[in-house]
Scaffold this active site. Sequence first.
Site, PDB file in Angstrom:
ATOM      1  N   HIS A   1      65.944  49.023  43.726  1.00  0.00           N
ATOM      2  CA  HIS A   1      65.835  50.183  42.867  1.00  0.00           C
ATOM      3  C   HIS A   1      65.136  49.913  41.666  1.00  0.00           C
ATOM      4  CE1 HIS A   1      67.619  52.057  46.243  1.00  0.00           C
ATOM      5  NE2 HIS A   1      67.568  53.198  45.701  1.00  0.00           N
TER       6      HIS A   1
ATOM      7  N   ARG B   1      62.421  45.016  47.838  1.00  0.00           N
ATOM      8  CA  ARG B   1      62.993  46.498  47.597  1.00  0.00           C
ATOM      9  C   ARG B   1      64.128  46.327  46.721  1.00  0.00           C
ATOM     10  NH1 ARG B   1      66.319  49.930  49.232  1.00  0.00           N
ATOM     11  NH2 ARG B   1      65.608  52.366  49.559  1.00  0.00           N
TER      12      ARG B   1
ATOM     13  N   LYS C   1      53.483  64.766  38.308  1.00  0.00           N
ATOM     14  CA  LYS C   1      52.636  64.963  39.639  1.00  0.00           C
ATOM     15  C   LYS C   1      52.941  63.506  40.255  1.00  0.00           C
ATOM     16  CE  LYS C   1      48.075  66.355  41.408  1.00  0.00           C
ATOM     17  NZ  LYS C   1      48.797  67.432  42.331  1.00  0.00           N
TER      18      LYS C   1
ATOM     19  N   ARG D   1      46.634  64.858  32.292  1.00  0.00           N
ATOM     20  CA  ARG D   1      48.091  64.936  32.918  1.00  0.00           C
ATOM     21  C   ARG D   1      48.520  63.642  33.519  1.00  0.00           C
ATOM     22  NH1 ARG D   1      47.580  69.528  37.506  1.00  0.00           N
ATOM     23  NH2 ARG D   1      46.395  68.021  38.758  1.00  0.00           N
TER      24      ARG D   1
ATOM     25  N   GLU E   1      55.928  77.931  42.919  1.00  0.00           N
ATOM     26  CA  GLU E   1      54.427  77.707  43.432  1.00  0.00           C
ATOM     27  C   GLU E   1      54.220  77.329  44.875  1.00  0.00           C
ATOM     28  OE1 GLU E   1      53.092  73.951  41.246  1.00  0.00           O
ATOM     29  OE2 GLU E   1      55.362  72.996  41.710  1.00  0.00           O
TER      30      GLU E   1
ATOM     31  N   TYR F   1      50.073  60.534  40.827  1.00  0.00           N
ATOM     32  CA  TYR F   1      48.680  60.551  41.262  1.00  0.00           C
ATOM     33  C   TYR F   1      47.883  61.813  40.553  1.00  0.00           C
ATOM     34  CZ  TYR F   1      49.656  64.533  44.232  1.00  0.00           C
ATOM     35  OH  TYR F   1      50.103  65.940  44.707  1.00  0.00           O
TER      36      TYR F   1
ATOM     37  N   LEU G   1      54.102  72.181  38.497  1.00  0.00           N
ATOM     38  CA  LEU G   1      52.919  71.495  37.980  1.00  0.00           C
ATOM     39  C   LEU G   1      51.984  72.284  37.004  1.00  0.00           C
ATOM     40  CD1 LEU G   1      51.846  68.544  38.638  1.00  0.00           C
ATOM     41  CD2 LEU G   1      49.971  69.833  39.987  1.00  0.00           C
TER      42      LEU G   1
HETATM   43  N1  PDD Z   1      47.920  69.452  44.419  1.00  0.00           N
HETATM   44  N2  PDD Z   1      51.386  72.555  42.596  1.00  0.00           N
HETATM   45  C1  PDD Z   1      51.337  71.568  43.107  1.00  0.00           C
HETATM   46  C2  PDD Z   1      52.762  71.403  43.870  1.00  0.00           C
HETATM   47  C3  PDD Z   1      50.287  70.969  43.587  1.00  0.00           C
HETATM   48  O1  PDD Z   1      50.522  69.669  44.446  1.00  0.00           O
HETATM   49  C4  PDD Z   1      48.936  71.301  43.014  1.00  0.00           C
HETATM   50  C5  PDD Z   1      47.889  70.544  43.370  1.00  0.00           C
HETATM   51  C6  PDD Z   1      48.915  72.619  42.329  1.00  0.00           C
HETATM   52  C7  PDD Z   1      47.610  72.750  41.817  1.00  0.00           C
HETATM   53  O2  PDD Z   1      46.943  72.060  40.661  1.00  0.00           O
HETATM   54  P1  PDD Z   1      45.751  71.659  40.402  1.00  0.00           P
HETATM   55  O3  PDD Z   1      45.173  72.994  39.718  1.00  0.00           O
HETATM   56  O4  PDD Z   1      45.893  70.944  38.941  1.00  0.00           O
HETATM   57  O5  PDD Z   1      44.967  71.115  41.494  1.00  0.00           O
HETATM   58  C8  PDD Z   1      49.904  73.243  41.835  1.00  0.00           C
HETATM   59  C9  PDD Z   1      46.970  68.484  44.741  1.00  0.00           C
HETATM   60  C10 PDD Z   1      45.687  68.964  44.901  1.00  0.00           C
HETATM   61  C11 PDD Z   1      47.436  67.417  46.150  1.00  0.00           C
HETATM   62  O6  PDD Z   1      48.775  67.345  45.847  1.00  0.00           O
HETATM   63  O7  PDD Z   1      46.549  67.485  46.780  1.00  0.00           O
END
Ligand code: PDD
Length: 283
Positions: A106, A104, A150, A57, A183, A38, A207
């Site tokens: 895998h 379903r 992501k 990304r 993070e 996503y 990320l």
């Molecule tokens: N999340 N690290 C993680 C684990 C994140 O889920 C996010 C952003 C960030 C920051 O990334 P960016 O600057 O590209 O938004 C860092 C989004 C907003 C979410 O999951 O809703």
Amino acid sequence: MKRIDKMQIAMIGDKMLPLEDVGPEYLDRGIFFGDGVYEVLRSYNGKIFAIDEHIARFERSLGEIEILGVDIDEIRTRVKRAFDKAGLANAKIYFHITRGSGKRDHLPEANIKPNFFLTVMELKDNAKLKDEGVAVSIYPDIRWKRCDIKSLNLLANVLAKQDAEKKGCWEAVFVDDASFITEGSSSAFFAVAGDKLQTAPLNANILPSVTRKYIVKAAANIGLKIVEESLTPVAARIAGELFLGVTTRDIIPVVKFDGQVIGSGRPGKWTKLLIEEFKKFTT
Ligand code: PDD
């Protein structure tokens, strides 16, 4: 009474139906396995911020989990189309692609087709967060080893955020097995000590945040030195300033870390300067 012949059954809530009548939205591999990726973007005053970086990304995330054959230009067009249609000046745009729908298993079916889903929602800026800062808690980084993707698998992030809320905190910061901060549960994490801005290096543990990229630029513009090294909670507790970076809110000052007041308990001077510098990218 006529006996129904043997059939495969599904149940949605308490409603029973033949499995073959179940809509593909219930059989999405995103639900069964979190098998998808996503993005979250935002607009400032009618203009989408950093769309190229988000699309790039997303394309990388798709490639890393081998969802192939997605027309990335078409995705970009859909994002813009939906954003234009919504007519919201400050919007949060969420979209995902899952590997597709099917029974379903895998192992995905051979000719499975990816599913696309998108929302545009109004983003209400909360000035209080920026003016007063937030408290963060810590949580063990129990995530998988590819946090650079992501992916829709966000269970650990959800648990961390719930734990933060219980502790009266706005965000949870992950701490790995070697006692380093990776993070936030949904944000990048930064510390300022003297004239140095410290944040974790880009690798599979975090990320590659788009906001981080612009924060690093802003930091260079105002004369901060960038140190891409992970820090420990012990170091964070004594840092002069801490803040978070995330698309939806850009920079959020952290004034309490794991119960410890940071600096004066108010957003620090460098953080405030960075917030101002960041605005130059968004106006
Ligand atoms: N999340 N690290 C993680 C684990 C994140 O889920 C996010 C952003 C960030 C920051 O990334 P960016 O600057 O590209 O938004 C860092 C989004 C907003 C979410 O999951 O809703």
